[in-house]
Design a protein around this motif. Structure first.
Motif, mmCIF file in Angstrom:
data_model
loop_
_atom_site.group_PDB
_atom_site.id
_atom_site.type_symbol
_atom_site.label_atom_id
_atom_site.label_comp_id
_atom_site.label_asym_id
_atom_site.label_seq_id
_atom_site.Cartn_x
_atom_site.Cartn_y
_atom_site.Cartn_z
ATOM 1 N N GLN A 266 9.757 15.661 -53.901
ATOM 2 C CA GLN A 266 9.386 16.867 -54.642
ATOM 3 C C GLN A 266 8.142 17.505 -54.033
ATOM 4 O OE1 GLN A 266 11.159 18.516 -57.163
ATOM 5 N NE2 GLN A 266 9.721 20.065 -56.460
ATOM 6 N N ASP B 228 7.994 21.176 -52.243
ATOM 7 C CA ASP B 228 7.002 22.180 -52.640
ATOM 8 C C ASP B 228 6.211 22.654 -51.422
ATOM 9 O OD1 ASP B 228 7.847 21.875 -55.267
ATOM 10 O OD2 ASP B 228 6.144 20.587 -55.838
ATOM 11 N N TYR B 229 5.817 21.718 -50.561
ATOM 12 C CA TYR B 229 5.076 22.058 -49.345
ATOM 13 C C TYR B 229 5.918 22.956 -48.435
ATOM 14 C CZ TYR B 229 2.633 21.629 -44.920
ATOM 15 O OH TYR B 229 1.993 21.913 -43.745
ATOM 16 N N ARG C 143 8.372 24.925 -49.151
ATOM 17 C CA ARG C 143 8.513 26.282 -49.715
ATOM 18 C C ARG C 143 7.225 27.080 -49.535
ATOM 19 N NH1 ARG C 143 10.956 23.203 -53.941
ATOM 20 N NH2 ARG C 143 13.211 23.260 -53.688
ATOM 21 N N ALA C 144 6.089 26.447 -49.791
ATOM 22 C CA ALA C 144 4.800 27.137 -49.690
ATOM 23 C C ALA C 144 4.463 27.514 -48.248
ATOM 24 C CB ALA C 144 3.688 26.261 -50.276
ATOM 25 N N ALA D 76 13.692 20.724 -49.564
ATOM 26 C CA ALA D 76 13.717 22.108 -50.062
ATOM 27 C C ALA D 76 15.067 22.763 -49.802
ATOM 28 C CB ALA D 76 12.598 22.929 -49.417
#
Length: 85
Positions: free
Chosen positions: A20, A24-25, A27-28, A53
């Motif tokens: 997770q 998140d990384y 996507r960012a 992702a």
């Protein structure tokens, strides 16, 4: 791809990433995923690629991840350009 060379093949083999947090990384940062590798005592390498992702927890035969590692290793001087990597 984010490429990381780890200290040992055993570390790569036993890695249990936080999927997770990695998703998140990715996507960012707009990255595809993370590919980690380490050299074994016999000179071969072990590679693992994670792209949560994109819905891929781990792809054990990820061509683009392995290609990124090959390019990284060549640029870092770990493999000669004329080798049959």
């Amino acid at each position: 791809w984010v490429i990381a060379e780890l200290a040992s093949a055993q570390t790569v083999e036993q890695l249990q990433p936080d999927l997770q947090a990695l998703a998140d990384y990715d996507r960012a940062q707009s990255t595809t995923g993370m590919t980690v590798y380490a050299e074994k005592p016999d000179g071969s390498i072990v590679v693992r690629s994670f792209a949560p992702a994109d819905g891929i927890a781990e792809d054990p035969v990820c061509g683009s991840g392995n290609g990124a590692v090959a390019a990284f290793r060549m640029k870092a001087g770990q493999v000669s350009t004329g080798s049959s990597y």
